[in-house]
Design a protein around this motif. Structure first.
Motif, PDB file in Angstrom:
ATOM      1  N   ALA A  54       1.109  -1.541   0.030  1.00  0.00           N
ATOM      2  CA  ALA A  54      -0.188  -0.566  -0.368  1.00  0.00           C
ATOM      3  C   ALA A  54       1.179   0.994   0.240  1.00  0.00           C
ATOM      4  O   ALA A  54       0.388   1.797  -0.905  1.00  0.00           O
ATOM      5  N   ASP A  55       1.658   1.034   1.479  1.00  0.00           N
ATOM      6  CA  ASP A  55       3.096   2.036   0.855  1.00  0.00           C
ATOM      7  C   ASP A  55       3.402   2.684  -0.531  1.00  0.00           C
ATOM      8  O   ASP A  55       3.943   3.912  -1.062  1.00  0.00           O
ATOM      9  N   GLN A  56       3.641   1.331  -0.807  1.00  0.00           N
ATOM     10  CA  GLN A  56       4.330   1.263  -2.484  1.00  0.00           C
ATOM     11  C   GLN A  56       3.446   2.595  -3.507  1.00  0.00           C
ATOM     12  O   GLN A  56       3.950   2.999  -4.356  1.00  0.00           O
ATOM     13  N   ILE A  57       2.361   1.751  -2.910  1.00  0.00           N
ATOM     14  CA  ILE A  57       1.055   2.513  -4.688  1.00  0.00           C
ATOM     15  C   ILE A  57       0.685   4.055  -3.714  1.00  0.00           C
ATOM     16  O   ILE A  57       0.652   4.509  -4.654  1.00  0.00           O
ATOM     17  N   ILE A  58       0.667   4.728  -2.776  1.00  0.00           N
ATOM     18  CA  ILE A  58       0.934   5.241  -2.657  1.00  0.00           C
ATOM     19  C   ILE A  58       1.639   5.982  -3.073  1.00  0.00           C
ATOM     20  O   ILE A  58       1.845   7.828  -2.934  1.00  0.00           O
ATOM     21  N   ASP A  59       3.776   5.432  -2.807  1.00  0.00           N
ATOM     22  CA  ASP A  59       4.595   6.638  -3.372  1.00  0.00           C
ATOM     23  C   ASP A  59       4.305   6.786  -4.753  1.00  0.00           C
ATOM     24  O   ASP A  59       4.727   7.588  -5.520  1.00  0.00           O
ATOM     25  N   ASN A  60       3.913   5.859  -5.140  1.00  0.00           N
ATOM     26  CA  ASN A  60       3.527   6.280  -7.198  1.00  0.00           C
ATOM     27  C   ASN A  60       2.534   6.974  -7.613  1.00  0.00           C
ATOM     28  O   ASN A  60       2.774   8.159  -8.607  1.00  0.00           O
ATOM     29  N   ARG A  61       1.422   7.641  -6.670  1.00  0.00           N
ATOM     30  CA  ARG A  61       0.745   7.753  -6.670  1.00  0.00           C
ATOM     31  C   ARG A  61       1.577   9.443  -6.135  1.00  0.00           C
ATOM     32  O   ARG A  61       0.812  10.258  -6.976  1.00  0.00           O
ATOM     33  N   ALA A  62       1.986   9.776  -5.820  1.00  0.00           N
ATOM     34  CA  ALA A  62       2.617  10.789  -5.022  1.00  0.00           C
ATOM     35  C   ALA A  62       3.538  11.073  -5.961  1.00  0.00           C
ATOM     36  O   ALA A  62       3.653  12.647  -6.149  1.00  0.00           O
ATOM     37  N   GLU A  63       4.400  10.866  -6.862  1.00  0.00           N
ATOM     38  CA  GLU A  63       5.306  10.694  -8.136  1.00  0.00           C
ATOM     39  C   GLU A  63       4.082  12.097  -8.754  1.00  0.00           C
ATOM     40  O   GLU A  63       4.554  11.970 -10.248  1.00  0.00           O
ATOM     41  N   ASP A  64       2.558  11.018  -9.078  1.00  0.00           N
ATOM     42  CA  ASP A  64       2.183  11.805 -11.014  1.00  0.00           C
ATOM     43  C   ASP A  64       0.404  12.567  -9.765  1.00  0.00           C
ATOM     44  O   ASP A  64      -0.407  11.313 -10.213  1.00  0.00           O
ATOM     45  N   PRO A  65       0.597  12.846  -8.800  1.00  0.00           N
ATOM     46  CA  PRO A  65      -0.311  13.737  -8.390  1.00  0.00           C
ATOM     47  C   PRO A  65      -1.874  13.905  -9.628  1.00  0.00           C
ATOM     48  O   PRO A  65      -2.580  13.451  -9.041  1.00  0.00           O
ATOM     49  N   VAL A 125      -6.153  -4.685  -6.883  1.00  0.00           N
ATOM     50  CA  VAL A 125      -5.863  -4.227  -4.996  1.00  0.00           C
ATOM     51  C   VAL A 125      -7.081  -4.122  -4.068  1.00  0.00           C
ATOM     52  O   VAL A 125      -7.004  -5.053  -3.365  1.00  0.00           O
ATOM     53  N   VAL A 126      -8.012  -4.343  -4.823  1.00  0.00           N
ATOM     54  CA  VAL A 126      -9.348  -4.144  -3.348  1.00  0.00           C
ATOM     55  C   VAL A 126      -9.593  -5.513  -3.797  1.00  0.00           C
ATOM     56  O   VAL A 126      -9.919  -6.316  -2.247  1.00  0.00           O
ATOM     57  N   ARG A 127      -9.695  -6.132  -4.484  1.00  0.00           N
ATOM     58  CA  ARG A 127      -9.973  -7.839  -4.488  1.00  0.00           C
ATOM     59  C   ARG A 127      -8.680  -8.603  -3.103  1.00  0.00           C
ATOM     60  O   ARG A 127      -8.944  -9.410  -3.147  1.00  0.00           O
ATOM     61  N   LEU A 128      -7.815  -8.097  -3.908  1.00  0.00           N
ATOM     62  CA  LEU A 128      -6.438  -8.973  -3.801  1.00  0.00           C
ATOM     63  C   LEU A 128      -6.313  -8.282  -1.537  1.00  0.00           C
ATOM     64  O   LEU A 128      -6.085  -9.353  -1.142  1.00  0.00           O
ATOM     65  N   ALA A 129      -6.409  -7.603  -1.277  1.00  0.00           N
ATOM     66  CA  ALA A 129      -6.915  -6.922   0.098  1.00  0.00           C
ATOM     67  C   ALA A 129      -8.019  -7.328   0.999  1.00  0.00           C
ATOM     68  O   ALA A 129      -8.528  -7.806   2.025  1.00  0.00           O
ATOM     69  N   GLU A 130      -9.090  -8.064   0.241  1.00  0.00           N
ATOM     70  CA  GLU A 130     -10.256  -8.724   0.767  1.00  0.00           C
ATOM     71  C   GLU A 130      -9.387  -9.830   0.720  1.00  0.00           C
ATOM     72  O   GLU A 130      -9.645 -10.291   1.996  1.00  0.00           O
ATOM     73  N   ARG A 131      -9.043 -10.442   0.219  1.00  0.00           N
ATOM     74  CA  ARG A 131      -8.517 -11.865   0.144  1.00  0.00           C
ATOM     75  C   ARG A 131      -7.584 -12.168   1.525  1.00  0.00           C
ATOM     76  O   ARG A 131      -7.722 -12.771   2.301  1.00  0.00           O
ATOM     77  N   LEU A 132      -7.029 -11.189   1.306  1.00  0.00           N
ATOM     78  CA  LEU A 132      -5.553 -11.502   3.102  1.00  0.00           C
ATOM     79  C   LEU A 132      -6.313 -10.956   3.752  1.00  0.00           C
ATOM     80  O   LEU A 132      -5.711 -11.905   4.890  1.00  0.00           O
ATOM     81  N   GLU A 133      -7.466 -10.321   4.314  1.00  0.00           N
ATOM     82  CA  GLU A 133      -8.207  -9.616   5.062  1.00  0.00           C
ATOM     83  C   GLU A 133      -9.199 -11.251   5.805  1.00  0.00           C
ATOM     84  O   GLU A 133      -9.023 -12.040   6.584  1.00  0.00           O
ATOM     85  N   GLN A 134      -9.218 -12.050   5.039  1.00  0.00           N
ATOM     86  CA  GLN A 134     -10.152 -13.170   4.681  1.00  0.00           C
ATOM     87  C   GLN A 134      -8.841 -14.687   4.712  1.00  0.00           C
ATOM     88  O   GLN A 134      -9.044 -15.101   6.181  1.00  0.00           O
TER      89      GLN A 134
END
Length: 104
Positions: free
Chosen positions: A60-71, A83-92
């Protein structure tokens, strides 16, 4: 539905996905595995659920950093969905691991 065998943080998982998304899921697992190993190297011994938690936070930090480079760039809707599906699966997975973990 398809099923894919994944190796993350030295453990094997069988995960269901939509037919045709197997390679994407394998690639996502490689990213999570890499970040999981990075978390382990930086923090030492971690429980499996905490290792996956820190891997998720590093990604998630890497994604945020990538967004910060091109706001001004709009997020890719396909990537956001994955990413949402992956996060849901990780939570499960984390919930399942915590339920199955021996009580201390």
């Amino acid at each position: 539905m398809a099923e894919v065998d994944l190796d993350i943080a030295g453990r094997s998982y069988r995960v269901a996905c939509r037919t045709g998304e197997e390679e994407t899921l394998r690639h996502a697992a490689q990213l999570v595995d890499g970040k999981s190993r990075e978390a382990l190297a930086g923090l030492g011994v971690l429980s499996e659920s905490r290792q996956l938690l820190f891997a998720s936070l590093l990604l998630a930090d890497q994604i945020i950093d990538n967004r910060a480079e091109d706001p001004g760039a709009a997020p890719d809707p396909a990537l956001t969905g994955r990413v949402v599906r992956l996060a849901e699966r990780l939570e499960q997975l984390a919930d399942s691991l915590e339920k199955d973990a021996p009580k201390e």
